[in-house]
Scaffold this motif. Sequence first.
Motif, PDB file in Angstrom:
ATOM      1  N   VAL A  27      42.705  48.314  44.845  1.00  0.00           N
ATOM      2  CA  VAL A  27      41.324  47.865  45.084  1.00  0.00           C
ATOM      3  C   VAL A  27      40.677  47.488  43.758  1.00  0.00           C
ATOM      4  O   VAL A  27      40.610  48.302  42.833  1.00  0.00           O
ATOM      5  CB  VAL A  27      40.502  48.958  45.771  1.00  0.00           C
ATOM      6  N   ALA A  28      40.207  46.244  43.696  1.00  0.00           N
ATOM      7  CA  ALA A  28      39.544  45.783  42.470  1.00  0.00           C
ATOM      8  C   ALA A  28      38.014  45.827  42.603  1.00  0.00           C
ATOM      9  O   ALA A  28      37.321  46.118  41.623  1.00  0.00           O
ATOM     10  CB  ALA A  28      39.980  44.361  42.155  1.00  0.00           C
ATOM     11  N   GLU A  29      37.486  45.532  43.807  1.00  0.00           N
ATOM     12  CA  GLU A  29      36.036  45.532  44.017  1.00  0.00           C
ATOM     13  C   GLU A  29      35.720  46.065  45.408  1.00  0.00           C
ATOM     14  O   GLU A  29      36.534  45.946  46.331  1.00  0.00           O
ATOM     15  CB  GLU A  29      35.454  44.110  43.901  1.00  0.00           C
ATOM     16  N   THR A  30      34.519  46.667  45.548  1.00  0.00           N
ATOM     17  CA  THR A  30      34.023  47.079  46.861  1.00  0.00           C
ATOM     18  C   THR A  30      32.607  46.529  47.058  1.00  0.00           C
ATOM     19  O   THR A  30      31.873  46.318  46.101  1.00  0.00           O
ATOM     20  CB  THR A  30      33.982  48.616  46.996  1.00  0.00           C
ATOM     21  N   SER A  31      32.290  46.315  48.296  1.00  0.00           N
ATOM     22  CA  SER A  31      30.937  45.859  48.623  1.00  0.00           C
ATOM     23  C   SER A  31      30.466  46.607  49.878  1.00  0.00           C
ATOM     24  O   SER A  31      31.102  46.489  50.936  1.00  0.00           O
ATOM     25  CB  SER A  31      30.919  44.350  48.868  1.00  0.00           C
ATOM     26  N   PRO A  32      29.409  47.417  49.758  1.00  0.00           N
ATOM     27  CA  PRO A  32      28.636  47.635  48.543  1.00  0.00           C
ATOM     28  C   PRO A  32      29.426  48.429  47.515  1.00  0.00           C
ATOM     29  O   PRO A  32      30.407  49.101  47.857  1.00  0.00           O
ATOM     30  CB  PRO A  32      27.426  48.416  49.039  1.00  0.00           C
ATOM     31  N   PRO A  89      25.639  56.273  56.623  1.00  0.00           N
ATOM     32  CA  PRO A  89      26.876  56.554  57.341  1.00  0.00           C
ATOM     33  C   PRO A  89      27.115  55.512  58.411  1.00  0.00           C
ATOM     34  O   PRO A  89      26.190  55.085  59.100  1.00  0.00           O
ATOM     35  CB  PRO A  89      26.617  57.935  57.958  1.00  0.00           C
ATOM     36  N   GLY A  90      28.359  55.110  58.539  1.00  0.00           N
ATOM     37  CA  GLY A  90      28.694  54.107  59.528  1.00  0.00           C
ATOM     38  C   GLY A  90      28.649  52.690  58.997  1.00  0.00           C
ATOM     39  O   GLY A  90      29.071  51.762  59.687  1.00  0.00           O
ATOM     40  N   ASP A  91      28.099  52.515  57.776  1.00  0.00           N
ATOM     41  CA  ASP A  91      28.098  51.175  57.192  1.00  0.00           C
ATOM     42  C   ASP A  91      29.525  50.711  56.953  1.00  0.00           C
ATOM     43  O   ASP A  91      30.462  51.519  56.831  1.00  0.00           O
ATOM     44  CB  ASP A  91      27.344  51.167  55.860  1.00  0.00           C
ATOM     45  N   THR A  92      29.709  49.411  56.873  1.00  0.00           N
ATOM     46  CA  THR A  92      31.031  48.831  56.632  1.00  0.00           C
ATOM     47  C   THR A  92      31.189  48.554  55.133  1.00  0.00           C
ATOM     48  O   THR A  92      30.329  47.920  54.518  1.00  0.00           O
ATOM     49  CB  THR A  92      31.200  47.523  57.412  1.00  0.00           C
ATOM     50  N   ILE A  93      32.284  49.056  54.566  1.00  0.00           N
ATOM     51  CA  ILE A  93      32.611  48.828  53.156  1.00  0.00           C
ATOM     52  C   ILE A  93      33.712  47.773  53.090  1.00  0.00           C
ATOM     53  O   ILE A  93      34.771  47.918  53.712  1.00  0.00           O
ATOM     54  CB  ILE A  93      33.094  50.117  52.458  1.00  0.00           C
ATOM     55  N   THR A  94      33.462  46.704  52.372  1.00  0.00           N
ATOM     56  CA  THR A  94      34.447  45.643  52.217  1.00  0.00           C
ATOM     57  C   THR A  94      35.279  45.876  50.943  1.00  0.00           C
ATOM     58  O   THR A  94      34.713  46.079  49.859  1.00  0.00           O
ATOM     59  CB  THR A  94      33.746  44.277  52.132  1.00  0.00           C
ATOM     60  N   LEU A  95      36.604  45.863  51.113  1.00  0.00           N
ATOM     61  CA  LEU A  95      37.529  46.058  49.977  1.00  0.00           C
ATOM     62  C   LEU A  95      38.116  44.712  49.558  1.00  0.00           C
ATOM     63  O   LEU A  95      38.568  43.930  50.402  1.00  0.00           O
ATOM     64  CB  LEU A  95      38.666  47.005  50.365  1.00  0.00           C
ATOM     65  N   ARG A  96      38.138  44.465  48.252  1.00  0.00           N
ATOM     66  CA  ARG A  96      38.748  43.242  47.723  1.00  0.00           C
ATOM     67  C   ARG A  96      39.893  43.654  46.804  1.00  0.00           C
ATOM     68  O   ARG A  96      39.678  44.221  45.723  1.00  0.00           O
ATOM     69  CB  ARG A  96      37.719  42.411  46.967  1.00  0.00           C
ATOM     70  N   PRO A  97      41.134  43.413  47.238  1.00  0.00           N
ATOM     71  CA  PRO A  97      42.287  43.839  46.440  1.00  0.00           C
ATOM     72  C   PRO A  97      42.499  42.942  45.216  1.00  0.00           C
ATOM     73  O   PRO A  97      42.101  41.773  45.211  1.00  0.00           O
ATOM     74  CB  PRO A  97      43.453  43.710  47.413  1.00  0.00           C
ATOM     75  N   SER A  98      43.140  43.506  44.230  1.00  0.00           N
ATOM     76  CA  SER A  98      43.477  42.734  43.019  1.00  0.00           C
ATOM     77  C   SER A  98      44.709  41.872  43.291  1.00  0.00           C
ATOM     78  O   SER A  98      45.681  42.325  43.909  1.00  0.00           O
ATOM     79  CB  SER A  98      43.762  43.684  41.865  1.00  0.00           C
ATOM     80  N   SER A  99      44.642  40.613  42.841  1.00  0.00           N
ATOM     81  CA  SER A  99      45.815  39.735  42.937  1.00  0.00           C
ATOM     82  C   SER A  99      46.526  39.626  41.597  1.00  0.00           C
ATOM     83  O   SER A  99      47.368  38.757  41.401  1.00  0.00           O
ATOM     84  CB  SER A  99      45.386  38.344  43.412  1.00  0.00           C
ATOM     85  N   GLY A 100      46.166  40.510  40.700  1.00  0.00           N
ATOM     86  CA  GLY A 100      46.801  40.519  39.384  1.00  0.00           C
ATOM     87  C   GLY A 100      45.936  39.833  38.338  1.00  0.00           C
ATOM     88  O   GLY A 100      44.925  39.206  38.644  1.00  0.00           O
ATOM     89  N   PRO A 101      46.369  39.936  37.073  1.00  0.00           N
ATOM     90  CA  PRO A 101      45.579  39.326  35.989  1.00  0.00           C
ATOM     91  C   PRO A 101      45.655  37.811  36.032  1.00  0.00           C
ATOM     92  O   PRO A 101      46.541  37.234  36.632  1.00  0.00           O
ATOM     93  CB  PRO A 101      46.235  39.875  34.729  1.00  0.00           C
ATOM     94  N   GLY A 102      44.703  37.198  35.414  1.00  0.00           N
ATOM     95  CA  GLY A 102      44.699  35.741  35.347  1.00  0.00           C
ATOM     96  C   GLY A 102      43.313  35.245  34.979  1.00  0.00           C
ATOM     97  O   GLY A 102      42.333  35.982  35.042  1.00  0.00           O
ATOM     98  N   PRO A 103      43.265  34.007  34.575  1.00  0.00           N
ATOM     99  CA  PRO A 103      41.961  33.438  34.218  1.00  0.00           C
ATOM    100  C   PRO A 103      41.056  33.372  35.451  1.00  0.00           C
ATOM    101  O   PRO A 103      41.496  33.106  36.556  1.00  0.00           O
ATOM    102  CB  PRO A 103      42.317  32.036  33.710  1.00  0.00           C
TER     103      PRO A 103
END
Length: 772
Positions: free
Chosen positions: A704-709, A716-730
């Motif tokens: 996991v690289a980022e979460t929102s919020p 409680p019960g809110d939805t947390i969005t996970l954004r996975p890392s795709s590796g390093p890069g520009p």
Amino acid sequence: MLLPTACTAGVGARDAAGWFESEPDGLTTSGVPQRSRILAADGSVLATFFYQNRVDVPLDRIAPVARRAILAIEDSRFYQHGAIDSQGTLRALASNLSNGQVTQGGSGITQQYVKNLLLTTAESAAEVRAAKEVSAARKIRELRYAVALEKRYSKDEILRRYLNIAYYGDGAYGIEAAARHYFSKPASKLELGEAALLAGVIRYPYAYDPVHHPGAARERRDIVLRRMAELGWLDKDAAEAAVREPIGLRVQHVQSGCVTSSAPFFCDYVQREILTSTVFGATPQEREKLLKRGGLTIRTTLDRHAQRAAQRAVDAHVPRRNSAHKAAAEAMVEPGTGKIKALVVDRALGPDRERGKTWINFAADASHGSSIGMQAGSTFKAFTLAAALDEGLPFGTRLLAPSSFTPVGYRDCDGKARNDPDSELRNSADGEGGRTFSLVTGTHHSVNTFFLALERKVGLCETVKMAERLGMRQANGQALEQYPSFTLGFNPVSPLRLAAAYAAFGARGRYCAPIAITQVTVASGRKMKVPGADCRQAIDKGVADAVNYVLSGVLTKGTAKGLGLGRPAAGKTGTVDNFSAAWFAGYTPELAAAVWVGDPRGGYRYPMENLCMDGRCYGAVFGATIPAPIWQQSMSGALSETSAGSFHRPPDHFFSRGSGEDRVRVPDVRGMRLREAVVRLRGAGFKVRLGPPVKSDRYKKGTVAETSPAAGSAEPGDTITLRPSSGPGPRGPRDPRGGGGGEQVPVPPDFPSPTTPPDLAGTPPDQRENPA
């Protein structure tokens, strides 16, 4: 002369004399019409009702000069003779009998009083004809009554009664009403010329009416003045000086009814209360007679300060003749007493064919204003909330509010299933479906599907019964209809009944039926019984305190945020489906009010969507768009001189799962593998969804690289969005579709699908609610 056959025998003459001097059967002096008045709480006059405009006054409140003027021209020997003046009446009667018809007058004041009494108290056409017929029989009857009255009353009392019953022209009955009408002063303040003018009118009111026949009236006045001088009751120079004076009218018209009242729709409500309640008579005819002839003094609950504040607020936001033809109504009720403090409509009372007028009192039920009521929208959610709290559910109780809701699992109070499996009820403008809410947050955001779920949990019947306990019924008087969308407010009700229900919350659960009348006194001074408020403890104090706790947040955090009063207050917005109407109902411990805004021509035909009114455009109108500002302005004005009270803290057991508003910490799962992060977040009470990958130099690919919020706090019960890392890069511009050039991480099978805001299309019009 009266009884020639009786005069032929001594016994007959003796019997005739006995008959003549005996008191006739059915002789009554009651029933003389008196005008009735409706008074505000401060004693000021709101309206007058009359069949004949008459104000009965004692003799000492009639100027002595007025008494002398009338005696001079009508019966100067009144205090010297008995019931019959032999120098006048018998001479005139002999002439009339010899001619076979009535050609001369000669009646004294007692006889004139009798004639007026018989005519004024006549109730049938036959009685009216008998009082008016030109015959010796009528004259004999009047003489017999005069003899009886002279035995019953003193001369002063007969004179007083005569002055109060006589007709003075132009709709003025009795000398007090005449003095006020022609000269804008009471009879006690009449001066010489004014008294002579009124004395002269009595003989022929229609010919000597000074408004329509000023010349004839003045000539007649001068005759009275010279007659007073002839009798030695007035100096001749004073009489001639008065003759030279103009008549000097200052006409003041008194209207009968509510049309010209400063509070016309409240006045109309009181009038209908008198005309419809059996307390004031067994039949409609009896009640109307009491109101228009009974000389009632009707003291009411109206607070002029509150009435003015409400009228100004309504007129400012929905002007009387507005370009959009919309209407507004507001009712104000005092918690704990049921007293109606204000009742306003943005119209004048009058025929609907005239723009800006209506006979329909939109603020009241059909029985008190002909209105069939209006759908109340989300203001009914307060009853579902109260039912839930009454069953002991704590503030932290959470329910899923889906994007759409299929109404199944409901039963009405007869045990009959009330389901509609083929329809879907949705959230509308809020778009907040698809997650859980607490009793507090679900109310603050007015989430339809949350309340449908809560109503099912509590029970449809229990919700309906809660509303009934708080006095709710349809505006047509029928019981509330029971269907799943009950909580969304499809039942047509009146602002007054809704205000009274919300007032019960402000009174800690004590419900009082709305009342407008505090006292009714008849002309004799006797007080009548009036309908009471029948106050009762409808719900537990602690439950009401809990409702107040939740509804207070609507004004600080919810759909009416920013529309508070600067003092403890609570309320609920209501937007009816398709924007066909909008409401706000709110209260403080001192005052409750409900505001409706809609279109009298039909809300569904003329919805308040993309509304422009007198140069102001609103788009779609919600409960917080127009009704809540009206409520805020009117309540602020009405309470400006009232100290602020406070609500009570709810019992502790309602906080057993927190305040319902508590936010919990979102665990920081950055750097974790996806499955580990999901387990951690779900364990903390959150939902999880997968967002697009993101380049990251800090976190390994697949973590996991980022979460929102972001890590912090959320409900409680809110939805947390996970954004996975795709590796390093520009880091270049992100693909709005969620790409990034990296490998897509598969969604674990137990992840919920991403949710999107619900579409408004397809929602059944009668089952949507647009929270404001």
